[in-house]
Design an enzyme around this catalytic site. Structure first.
Site, PDB file in Angstrom:
ATOM      1  N   LYS A  32      24.736 -86.653 -28.444  1.00 41.82           N
ATOM      2  CA  LYS A  32      25.193 -86.491 -29.830  1.00 41.82           C
ATOM      3  C   LYS A  32      24.750 -85.137 -30.405  1.00 41.82           C
ATOM      4  O   LYS A  32      25.547 -84.416 -31.002  1.00 41.82           O
ATOM      5  CB  LYS A  32      24.643 -87.655 -30.673  1.00 41.82           C
ATOM      6  CG  LYS A  32      25.020 -87.604 -32.142  1.00 41.82           C
ATOM      7  CD  LYS A  32      25.010 -88.982 -32.764  1.00 41.82           C
ATOM      8  CE  LYS A  32      23.629 -89.522 -33.041  1.00 41.82           C
ATOM      9  NZ  LYS A  32      22.979 -88.927 -34.221  1.00 41.82           N
ATOM     10  N   ARG A  42      26.452 -79.416 -31.953  1.00 43.18           N
ATOM     11  CA  ARG A  42      26.204 -77.972 -31.850  1.00 43.18           C
ATOM     12  C   ARG A  42      27.345 -77.264 -31.126  1.00 43.18           C
ATOM     13  O   ARG A  42      27.736 -76.149 -31.488  1.00 43.18           O
ATOM     14  CB  ARG A  42      24.869 -77.735 -31.123  1.00 43.18           C
ATOM     15  CG  ARG A  42      23.670 -78.085 -32.032  1.00 43.18           C
ATOM     16  CD  ARG A  42      22.456 -78.453 -31.197  1.00 43.18           C
ATOM     17  NE  ARG A  42      21.237 -78.616 -31.969  1.00 43.18           N
ATOM     18  CZ  ARG A  42      20.901 -79.731 -32.627  1.00 43.18           C
ATOM     19  NH1 ARG A  42      21.715 -80.781 -32.657  1.00 43.18           N
ATOM     20  NH2 ARG A  42      19.750 -79.803 -33.281  1.00 43.18           N
ATOM     21  N   ARG A  66      19.390 -89.804 -48.244  1.00 41.49           N
ATOM     22  CA  ARG A  66      18.441 -89.087 -47.375  1.00 41.49           C
ATOM     23  C   ARG A  66      18.102 -87.705 -47.942  1.00 41.49           C
ATOM     24  O   ARG A  66      18.927 -87.066 -48.583  1.00 41.49           O
ATOM     25  CB  ARG A  66      19.019 -88.994 -45.954  1.00 41.49           C
ATOM     26  CG  ARG A  66      19.155 -90.383 -45.343  1.00 41.49           C
ATOM     27  CD  ARG A  66      19.734 -90.349 -43.948  1.00 41.49           C
ATOM     28  NE  ARG A  66      18.850 -89.685 -43.010  1.00 41.49           N
ATOM     29  CZ  ARG A  66      19.197 -89.396 -41.759  1.00 41.49           C
ATOM     30  NH1 ARG A  66      20.399 -89.700 -41.326  1.00 41.49           N
ATOM     31  NH2 ARG A  66      18.348 -88.799 -40.956  1.00 41.49           N
ATOM     32  N   SER A 115      11.374 -80.886 -37.567  1.00 42.35           N
ATOM     33  CA  SER A 115      12.774 -81.302 -37.624  1.00 42.35           C
ATOM     34  C   SER A 115      13.691 -80.281 -36.974  1.00 42.35           C
ATOM     35  O   SER A 115      13.792 -79.134 -37.425  1.00 42.35           O
ATOM     36  CB  SER A 115      13.189 -81.504 -39.091  1.00 42.35           C
ATOM     37  OG  SER A 115      14.592 -81.541 -39.180  1.00 42.35           O
ATOM     38  N   ASP A 135      14.000 -90.648 -32.120  1.00 40.21           N
ATOM     39  CA  ASP A 135      15.147 -91.558 -32.261  1.00 40.21           C
ATOM     40  C   ASP A 135      14.980 -92.844 -31.461  1.00 40.21           C
ATOM     41  O   ASP A 135      15.795 -93.762 -31.581  1.00 40.21           O
ATOM     42  CB  ASP A 135      16.431 -90.855 -31.796  1.00 40.21           C
ATOM     43  CG  ASP A 135      16.841 -89.762 -32.773  1.00 40.21           C
ATOM     44  OD1 ASP A 135      16.433 -89.820 -33.948  1.00 40.21           O
ATOM     45  OD2 ASP A 135      17.560 -88.838 -32.356  1.00 40.21           O
ATOM     46  N   LYS A 140      15.315 -91.967 -41.831  1.00 38.88           N
ATOM     47  CA  LYS A 140      16.425 -91.853 -40.867  1.00 38.88           C
ATOM     48  C   LYS A 140      17.630 -92.608 -41.440  1.00 38.88           C
ATOM     49  O   LYS A 140      17.709 -92.818 -42.638  1.00 38.88           O
ATOM     50  CB  LYS A 140      15.972 -92.399 -39.508  1.00 38.88           C
ATOM     51  CG  LYS A 140      14.910 -91.527 -38.845  1.00 38.88           C
ATOM     52  CD  LYS A 140      15.480 -90.194 -38.444  1.00 38.88           C
ATOM     53  CE  LYS A 140      14.440 -89.291 -37.814  1.00 38.88           C
ATOM     54  NZ  LYS A 140      14.949 -87.914 -37.635  1.00 38.88           N
TER      55      LYS A 140
HETATM   56  C1  S3P Z   1      18.631 -84.322 -34.455  1.00 34.49           C
HETATM   57  C2  S3P Z   1      17.341 -84.192 -34.850  1.00 34.49           C
HETATM   58  C3  S3P Z   1      16.507 -85.325 -35.246  1.00 34.49           C
HETATM   59  C4  S3P Z   1      17.089 -86.652 -34.782  1.00 34.49           C
HETATM   60  C5  S3P Z   1      18.552 -86.744 -35.030  1.00 34.49           C
HETATM   61  C6  S3P Z   1      19.283 -85.631 -34.313  1.00 34.49           C
HETATM   62  C7  S3P Z   1      19.396 -83.112 -34.110  1.00 34.49           C
HETATM   63  O1  S3P Z   1      16.403 -85.360 -36.638  1.00 34.49           O
HETATM   64  O2  S3P Z   1      16.423 -87.718 -35.409  1.00 34.49           O
HETATM   65  O3  S3P Z   1      19.056 -87.991 -34.583  1.00 34.49           O
HETATM   66  O4  S3P Z   1      20.457 -83.213 -33.487  1.00 34.49           O
HETATM   67  O5  S3P Z   1      18.928 -82.014 -34.464  1.00 34.49           O
HETATM   68  P1  S3P Z   1      15.287 -84.511 -37.431  1.00 34.49           P
HETATM   69  O6  S3P Z   1      15.536 -83.112 -37.109  1.00 34.49           O
HETATM   70  O7  S3P Z   1      15.507 -84.810 -38.870  1.00 34.49           O
HETATM   71  O8  S3P Z   1      13.989 -85.023 -36.916  1.00 34.49           O
END
Ligand code: S3P
Length: 445
Positions: free
Chosen positions: A26, A31, A129, A174, A325, A352
């Site tokens: 995902k 990206r 969020r 993050s 996750d 989340k």
């Molecule tokens: C993600 C980063 C994570 C993750 C999310 C996907 C990403 O979140 O929990 O499911 O693709 O950069 P955070 O960056 O808020 O930790």
């Protein structure tokens, strides 16, 4: 496919067996679409995840004038006709990120660099969020952001402008924040740097160079981006490996159900994503990695999972961002393991797709587990799960799938309400779970 809102799962009738290819990653799918849309030239992508979250990202770019050709009915292969960094056109209506935090936070970086205003919103969960973590730094770079609670809550309107690079010290570990900064940095004057409290998944750093944009990580872990002025579509197609966050559900289910043996094929092995492998191994799980290789800039391997009795564990805080996750399904495993499981330093779980500490605690307690919530984690004393209850996934895909895994070892069935969000990240979860023998089905609404 019947994706209703209620999932029924019960104890597996026989050992889980089989070999499964879970869908594409995902994070990388988001990206790939973003960079390909902003590149000069045509990019082909294979292994794309056609979940609702990623389709939301693709549709945003279509609304801003990017042509996307879907190359198969499954929507796993696509060709993106990039418009260049400055080629997007103003969307005619609000951009809708649905349930996807990654979409909205990364797009904040992209939209901050555009010469037009745009408004971005999402579903009820996403509108709760926190967005300040991305809207503050892009404001400091020169974009103007308007939204409730001082730009913290969706819908937010972003008016891009001439951006100046900043040195961002992120308070939260993050990858979404870091990636937002790197995407905005493509449009900024000067060098953008990002310092994180702990390293997070580095898919953006690995993918940008494929589009001709170098990213440097220094000895202190600070990420530097000097904008090249353009992105160039790579000559070779982008291949996206299978999503480790989806594979985990089957690996954990195989670990829990006696005599099981399941292989997950060619799963992404980004070192900043496999905290769950260390945690599960620390609990006594037996996962072997085979057929190791590389897809683009990302490592991959087959994961071979066999049943092993699990015991509790005190999670090493250093593993938290790398498993962020996977905690819903790790909680499910802990509730069936022997002894005490302790997690701290994981307050991010509360923001989340749902408050994953509270929602998992409530669901597992309803199923008969011994769970104590802490502000930043939980304590779970493992044992047996009775089941025979209805739990609420509260629209969170990973809670729904985690409870379906827990149910494979519960005495009576668990009915999981508000589970339709599984389609955001893993639309084929139920048929693939059934293919290895998991006892799970949609109940017609
Ligand atoms: C993600 C980063 C994570 C993750 C999310 C996907 C990403 O979140 O929990 O499911 O693709 O950069 P955070 O960056 O808020 O930790």
């Amino acid at each position: 496919m019947n994706i209703g809102g209620r999932l029924i799962a019960g104890s597996a009738q026989s050992p889980l067996k089989g070999c499964v290819s879970v869908p594409g990653d995902k994070s990388m799918s988001h990206r790939a679409v973003m960079l390909a849309s902003l590149a000069d030239g045509v990019t082909e992508i294979h292994g794309f995840l056609p979940g609702e979250d990623n389709l939301a990202t693709a549709s945003m770019f279509e609304q801003m004038g990017v042509r996307i050709d879907w190359l198969n009915d499954a929507k796993t292969s696509l060709r993106i006709h990039g418009v260049g960094l400055h080629g997007l056109s103003a969307p005619k209506k609000m951009l809708d990120a649905g349930n996807s935090g990654t979409c909205v936070r990364l797009m904040t970086g992209v939209l901050a660099g555009q010469g037009f205003p745009s408004t971005i919103t999402g579903d009820a969960s996403l509108c709760k969020r926190p967005m300040r973590r991305v809207t503050d730094p892009v404001s400091r770079m020169g974009a103007s952001v308007d939204g409730d609670d001082g730009g913290n809550l969706l819908p937010i309107t972003i008016t891009g402008g001439k951006l100046k690079a900043i040195h961002h010290v992120s308070e939260v570990a993050s990858a979404q924040v870091k990636s937002c900064m790197l995407l905005a940095g493509l449009y900024a004057e000067g060098e953008t740097t990002v310092r994180e409290p702990r390293a997070t998944r580095d898919h953006t750093e690995r993918m940008l160079p494929l589009f001709g944009q170098p990213v440097v990580v220094d000895a202190d872990g600070v990420i530097h981006l000097n904008p090249a002025g353009k992105l160039t579509a790579p000559k070779a197609p982008i291949h996206i490996p299978a999503d480790p966050s989806s594979a985990t559900f089957f690996a954990v289910a195989a670990t829990l159900v006696p005599d099981s043996e399941v292989t997950l094929e060619q799963v992404g092995m980004n070192p900043l994503r496999n905290g769950w492998i260390r945690i599960l191994a620390g609990m006594g799980g037996q996962l072997s990695l085979m057929n190791k290789g590389k897809v683009g800039e990302e490592k991959v391997a087959d994961i071979h999972a066999i049943h092993t009795p699990l015991h509790g564990l005190k999670v090493n805080p250093a593993d938290v961002p790398d498993a962020i996750d996977e905690f819903p399904v790790i909680f499910a495993a802990a509730s069936l393991a022997d002894g005490e499981f302790l997690l701290a330093d994981a307050e991010e779980l509360r923001v989340k797709e749902s408050d994953r500490i509270a929602v998992m605690a409530k669901a597992l307690i309803a199923a008969g587990a011994d769970v104590t919530e802490y502000p930043d984690g939980a304590r779970i004393i493992g044992g047996k799960l009775k089941g025979g209850c209805t739990v609420d996934a509260e629209g969170d895909h990973r809670i729904a799938m985690a409870m379906a895994v827990a149910a494979q070892c519960s005495e009576a069935e668990i009915s999981i309400d508000n589970a339709a969000a599984i389609a955001t990240s893993f639309p084929d979860f139920v048929p693939l779970a059934q293919s290895i023998g998991m006892n799970v089905r949609w109940e017609a609404p």
